[in-house]
Design a protein around this motif. Sequence first.
Motif, PDB file in Angstrom:
ATOM      1  N   GLY A   1     -12.724  26.555 -51.425  1.00  0.00           N
ATOM      2  CA  GLY A   1     -13.584  27.710 -51.170  1.00  0.00           C
ATOM      3  C   GLY A   1     -12.819  29.018 -51.245  1.00  0.00           C
ATOM      4  N   ASP A   2     -13.550  30.119 -51.099  1.00  0.00           N
ATOM      5  CA  ASP A   2     -12.964  31.458 -51.212  1.00  0.00           C
ATOM      6  C   ASP A   2     -11.813  31.687 -50.237  1.00  0.00           C
ATOM      7  N   GLU A   3     -11.968  31.214 -48.996  1.00  0.00           N
ATOM      8  CA  GLU A   3     -10.930  31.434 -47.983  1.00  0.00           C
ATOM      9  C   GLU A   3      -9.615  30.749 -48.378  1.00  0.00           C
ATOM     10  N   ILE A   4      -9.717  29.548 -48.923  1.00  0.00           N
ATOM     11  CA  ILE A   4      -8.522  28.836 -49.379  1.00  0.00           C
ATOM     12  C   ILE A   4      -7.963  29.504 -50.627  1.00  0.00           C
ATOM     13  N   GLN A   5      -8.825  29.890 -51.546  1.00  0.00           N
ATOM     14  CA  GLN A   5      -8.393  30.534 -52.798  1.00  0.00           C
ATOM     15  C   GLN A   5      -7.613  31.824 -52.525  1.00  0.00           C
ATOM     16  N   LYS A   6      -7.956  32.514 -51.444  1.00  0.00           N
ATOM     17  CA  LYS A   6      -7.249  33.753 -51.096  1.00  0.00           C
ATOM     18  C   LYS A   6      -5.783  33.489 -50.739  1.00  0.00           C
ATOM     19  N   LEU A   7      -5.474  32.269 -50.290  1.00  0.00           N
ATOM     20  CA  LEU A   7      -4.090  31.915 -49.955  1.00  0.00           C
ATOM     21  C   LEU A   7      -3.289  31.470 -51.181  1.00  0.00           C
ATOM     22  N   ALA A   8      -3.981  31.088 -52.245  1.00  0.00           N
ATOM     23  CA  ALA A   8      -3.302  30.585 -53.451  1.00  0.00           C
ATOM     24  C   ALA A   8      -2.364  31.641 -54.022  1.00  0.00           C
ATOM     25  N   GLY A   9      -1.137  31.223 -54.325  1.00  0.00           N
ATOM     26  CA  GLY A   9      -0.147  32.125 -54.895  1.00  0.00           C
ATOM     27  C   GLY A   9       0.546  33.002 -53.877  1.00  0.00           C
ATOM     28  N   LYS A  10       0.113  32.932 -52.640  1.00  0.00           N
ATOM     29  CA  LYS A  10       0.712  33.753 -51.580  1.00  0.00           C
ATOM     30  C   LYS A  10       1.719  32.931 -50.790  1.00  0.00           C
ATOM     31  N   GLU A  11       2.642  33.637 -50.158  1.00  0.00           N
ATOM     32  CA  GLU A  11       3.606  32.990 -49.286  1.00  0.00           C
ATOM     33  C   GLU A  11       2.939  32.745 -47.938  1.00  0.00           C
ATOM     34  N   ILE A  12       2.981  31.483 -47.498  1.00  0.00           N
ATOM     35  CA  ILE A  12       2.415  31.132 -46.201  1.00  0.00           C
ATOM     36  C   ILE A  12       3.452  30.364 -45.388  1.00  0.00           C
ATOM     37  N   GLU A  13       3.206  30.285 -44.093  1.00  0.00           N
ATOM     38  CA  GLU A  13       4.085  29.561 -43.186  1.00  0.00           C
ATOM     39  C   GLU A  13       3.277  28.445 -42.540  1.00  0.00           C
TER      40      GLU A  13
ATOM     41  N   GLY B   1       9.085  18.539 -34.988  1.00  0.00           N
ATOM     42  CA  GLY B   1       8.336  19.459 -35.835  1.00  0.00           C
ATOM     43  C   GLY B   1       9.228  20.550 -36.405  1.00  0.00           C
ATOM     44  N   ILE B   2       8.933  20.956 -37.626  1.00  0.00           N
ATOM     45  CA  ILE B   2       9.656  22.047 -38.281  1.00  0.00           C
ATOM     46  C   ILE B   2       8.650  23.078 -38.767  1.00  0.00           C
ATOM     47  N   LYS B   3       9.138  24.227 -39.191  1.00  0.00           N
ATOM     48  CA  LYS B   3       8.282  25.259 -39.782  1.00  0.00           C
ATOM     49  C   LYS B   3       8.865  25.622 -41.134  1.00  0.00           C
ATOM     50  N   VAL B   4       7.997  25.683 -42.158  1.00  0.00           N
ATOM     51  CA  VAL B   4       8.430  26.042 -43.506  1.00  0.00           C
ATOM     52  C   VAL B   4       7.618  27.226 -44.020  1.00  0.00           C
ATOM     53  N   ARG B   5       8.205  27.927 -44.973  1.00  0.00           N
ATOM     54  CA  ARG B   5       7.533  29.061 -45.622  1.00  0.00           C
ATOM     55  C   ARG B   5       7.730  28.915 -47.120  1.00  0.00           C
ATOM     56  N   GLY B   6       6.650  29.138 -47.878  1.00  0.00           N
ATOM     57  CA  GLY B   6       6.740  29.055 -49.324  1.00  0.00           C
ATOM     58  C   GLY B   6       5.445  29.505 -49.978  1.00  0.00           C
ATOM     59  N   LYS B   7       5.419  29.431 -51.300  1.00  0.00           N
ATOM     60  CA  LYS B   7       4.278  29.882 -52.099  1.00  0.00           C
ATOM     61  C   LYS B   7       3.293  28.729 -52.284  1.00  0.00           C
ATOM     62  N   LEU B   8       2.038  28.949 -51.888  1.00  0.00           N
ATOM     63  CA  LEU B   8       1.006  27.914 -51.935  1.00  0.00           C
ATOM     64  C   LEU B   8       0.411  27.774 -53.330  1.00  0.00           C
ATOM     65  N   GLU B   9       0.381  26.526 -53.804  1.00  0.00           N
ATOM     66  CA  GLU B   9      -0.324  26.197 -55.046  1.00  0.00           C
ATOM     67  C   GLU B   9      -1.436  25.219 -54.709  1.00  0.00           C
ATOM     68  N   LEU B  10      -2.573  25.399 -55.361  1.00  0.00           N
ATOM     69  CA  LEU B  10      -3.708  24.492 -55.193  1.00  0.00           C
ATOM     70  C   LEU B  10      -3.749  23.550 -56.384  1.00  0.00           C
ATOM     71  N   ASN B  11      -3.933  22.277 -56.119  1.00  0.00           N
ATOM     72  CA  ASN B  11      -3.933  21.268 -57.177  1.00  0.00           C
ATOM     73  C   ASN B  11      -5.234  20.483 -57.140  1.00  0.00           C
ATOM     74  N   GLU B  12      -6.030  20.623 -58.194  1.00  0.00           N
ATOM     75  CA  GLU B  12      -7.273  19.857 -58.271  1.00  0.00           C
ATOM     76  C   GLU B  12      -7.321  18.940 -59.489  1.00  0.00           C
ATOM     77  N   THR B  13      -6.219  18.883 -60.247  1.00  0.00           N
ATOM     78  CA  THR B  13      -6.247  18.094 -61.477  1.00  0.00           C
ATOM     79  C   THR B  13      -5.176  17.023 -61.597  1.00  0.00           C
ATOM     80  N   ASP B  14      -4.017  17.211 -60.983  1.00  0.00           N
ATOM     81  CA  ASP B  14      -2.931  16.238 -61.117  1.00  0.00           C
ATOM     82  C   ASP B  14      -2.975  15.275 -59.937  1.00  0.00           C
ATOM     83  N   TYR B  15      -3.495  14.075 -60.167  1.00  0.00           N
ATOM     84  CA  TYR B  15      -3.684  13.119 -59.077  1.00  0.00           C
ATOM     85  C   TYR B  15      -2.400  12.390 -58.704  1.00  0.00           C
ATOM     86  N   ASN B  16      -1.285  12.740 -59.338  1.00  0.00           N
ATOM     87  CA  ASN B  16       0.015  12.203 -58.946  1.00  0.00           C
ATOM     88  C   ASN B  16       0.677  13.074 -57.880  1.00  0.00           C
TER      89      ASN B  16
END
Length: 153
Positions: free
Chosen positions: A57-69, A122-137
């Motif tokens: 959805g739109d809310e998830i798409q807004k995070l795509a390509g952005k750095e998140i923690e 538990g750990i905390k990580v930060r990085g760039k979010l990619e959404l994957n809807e096509t590569d089932y591996n």
Amino acid sequence: MKRILIAVAFLIVGMSYLSHAQDNNKSLATANWATLAKVTYKVGRDEYGELSIPVFGDEIQKLAGKEIELPGYIIPFDGMFKPDHIILSSLPVAACFFCGSGGPESVIEIYLKEPIKYTANGIKVRGKLELNETDYNQLMYILKDAVMVGPAN
């Protein structure tokens, strides 16, 4: 007498481990995990039959390509821990998607810039979010160029 002492030692070590595991047996849900949990699915087909395709959805798409923690627990896969390519779960191992009751939205594939040591904490990580809807591996959420920023707490 020697057997009793050995049995008591194992009991003490086991209880200590269980106590530690119970302390870590909590969800590390945050606002970012809550957003990622809002994914829906549509039914698709491939040469093997029916499958669920994620719909971001739109809310998830807004995070795509952005750095998140994200905080979470390292989930070993392929029988081994890989220090620069991990799976992180918002839930502890006993409740994660692969081992318990969590869904596929509760795990993310992480590609780290620097290798890390395995920990059950538990750990905390930060990085760039990619959404994957096509590569089932791969998982539907992938964090690239990630770094561990510390413990989850």
